[in-house]
Design an enzyme around this catalytic site. Structure first.
Site, short mmCIF file in Angstrom:
data_model
loop_
_atom_site.label_atom_id
_atom_site.label_comp_id
_atom_site.label_asym_id
_atom_site.label_seq_id
_atom_site.Cartn_x
_atom_site.Cartn_y
_atom_site.Cartn_z
N LYS A 9 0.82 -1.21 0.00
CA LYS A 9 0.00 0.00 0.00
C LYS A 9 0.86 1.27 0.00
O LYS A 9 2.07 1.22 0.29
CB LYS A 9 -0.93 -0.04 1.22
N TYR A 49 -12.84 -1.67 -3.21
CA TYR A 49 -13.24 -1.82 -1.81
C TYR A 49 -14.76 -1.71 -1.63
O TYR A 49 -15.23 -1.37 -0.53
CB TYR A 49 -12.53 -0.77 -0.95
N ASN A 112 -1.77 0.13 7.11
CA ASN A 112 -1.26 -1.18 7.55
C ASN A 112 -0.43 -1.92 6.50
O ASN A 112 -0.32 -3.14 6.53
CB ASN A 112 -2.42 -2.03 8.08
N HIS A 115 -2.15 -5.44 1.54
CA HIS A 115 -3.48 -6.02 1.32
C HIS A 115 -3.34 -7.47 0.90
O HIS A 115 -2.38 -7.83 0.21
CB HIS A 115 -4.22 -5.26 0.19
N GLU A 126 -10.06 -10.03 -7.67
CA GLU A 126 -9.04 -8.99 -7.45
C GLU A 126 -7.88 -9.13 -8.44
O GLU A 126 -7.33 -8.13 -8.90
CB GLU A 126 -8.53 -9.04 -6.01
P1 IDP Z 1 -7.94 -6.59 5.78
O1 IDP Z 1 -7.12 -5.64 4.93
O2 IDP Z 1 -7.16 -7.15 6.92
O3 IDP Z 1 -8.64 -7.65 4.96
P2 IDP Z 1 -10.52 -5.24 5.96
O4 IDP Z 1 -11.47 -5.37 7.11
O5 IDP Z 1 -10.86 -5.92 4.68
O6 IDP Z 1 -9.08 -5.70 6.48
O7 IDP Z 1 -10.34 -3.68 5.70
C1 IDP Z 1 -9.76 -3.20 4.50
C2 IDP Z 1 -8.81 -2.08 4.85
O8 IDP Z 1 -9.55 -0.97 5.39
C3 IDP Z 1 -7.79 -2.40 5.95
O9 IDP Z 1 -6.67 -3.11 5.47
C4 IDP Z 1 -7.42 -1.01 6.44
O10 IDP Z 1 -6.52 -0.34 5.57
C5 IDP Z 1 -8.78 -0.31 6.39
N1 IDP Z 1 -9.49 -0.43 7.67
C6 IDP Z 1 -10.09 -1.54 8.19
N2 IDP Z 1 -10.66 -1.29 9.39
C7 IDP Z 1 -10.44 0.03 9.64
C8 IDP Z 1 -10.78 0.90 10.72
O11 IDP Z 1 -11.43 0.52 11.70
N3 IDP Z 1 -10.36 2.21 10.62
C9 IDP Z 1 -9.65 2.68 9.54
N4 IDP Z 1 -9.31 1.89 8.50
C10 IDP Z 1 -9.69 0.58 8.54
MG MG Z 2 -10.11 -7.45 3.49
#
Ligand code: IDP
Ligand code: MG
Length: 132
Positions: A9, A49, A112, A115, A126
């Site tokens: 990312k 997304y 984070n 992805h 994807e």
């Molecule tokens: P993942 O990437 O571990 O699969 P997902 O729940 O699919 O997690 O969420 C997609 C992305 O959205 C996350 O990787 C992160 O960048 C962002 N995200 C998820 N939860 C939060 C939150 O509570 N606050 C802000 N950003 C979030």
């Molecule tokens: Mg996800």
């Protein structure tokens, strides 16, 4: 063999962590079948997304993912989807296991670093999204 989509990312690319992340991918036995550096437009990030569009963080997530270059890869391995998610660590870097990419390079639950697809159907969609 299974394939999954991985993205480095914008935060991790910007912080010069992509070389270390690619090295970890190699050391963990993934075959990097495809790899490209690219950027995505707002409407494409919204599409990618779409499952999160009702979530409070959706708009911020789209802004973040369009904020700079990303590196997109197709990774191949036995159980690639679960194996890549294990190497990534949990969504929130604070709770991620030691040695995972998000623990090492993630800055927050949003920023984070990486992805990974979460199911065979998501992986297929994807991969098609980025590699026609
Ligand atoms: P993942 O990437 O571990 O699969 P997902 O729940 O699919 O997690 O969420 C997609 C992305 O959205 C996350 O990787 C992160 O960048 C962002 N995200 C998820 N939860 C939060 C939150 O509570 N606050 C802000 N950003 C979030
Ligand atoms: Mg996800």
């Amino acid at each position: 063999m299974q394939s999954t989509l991985a993205i480095i990312k914008p935060d991790a690319v910007n912080n010069l962590n992509s070389g270390d992340i690619v090295r970890l991918i190699e050391l963990n036995g993934f075959n990097i079948k495809e790899m490209k550096k690219t950027t995505i437009e707002k409407k494409d990030a919204e599409k990618f997304y779409a499952v999160h569009k009702e979530r409070p963080f959706f708009k911020e997530l789209v802004n973040y993912m369009t904020s700079g270059p990303i590196i997109v890869m197709v990774l191949e391995k036995t159980n690639a989807i679960a194996s890549w998610r294990e190497l990534m660590g949990t969504t929130n870097p604070d709770t991620a296991n030691m040695g995972t990419i998000r623990k090492m390079f993630g800055q927050s639950v949003q920023l984070n670093a990486v992805h990974g697809s979460d199911s065979p159907q998501a992986a297929q969609e994807e991969i098609k999204f980025f590699f026609k």
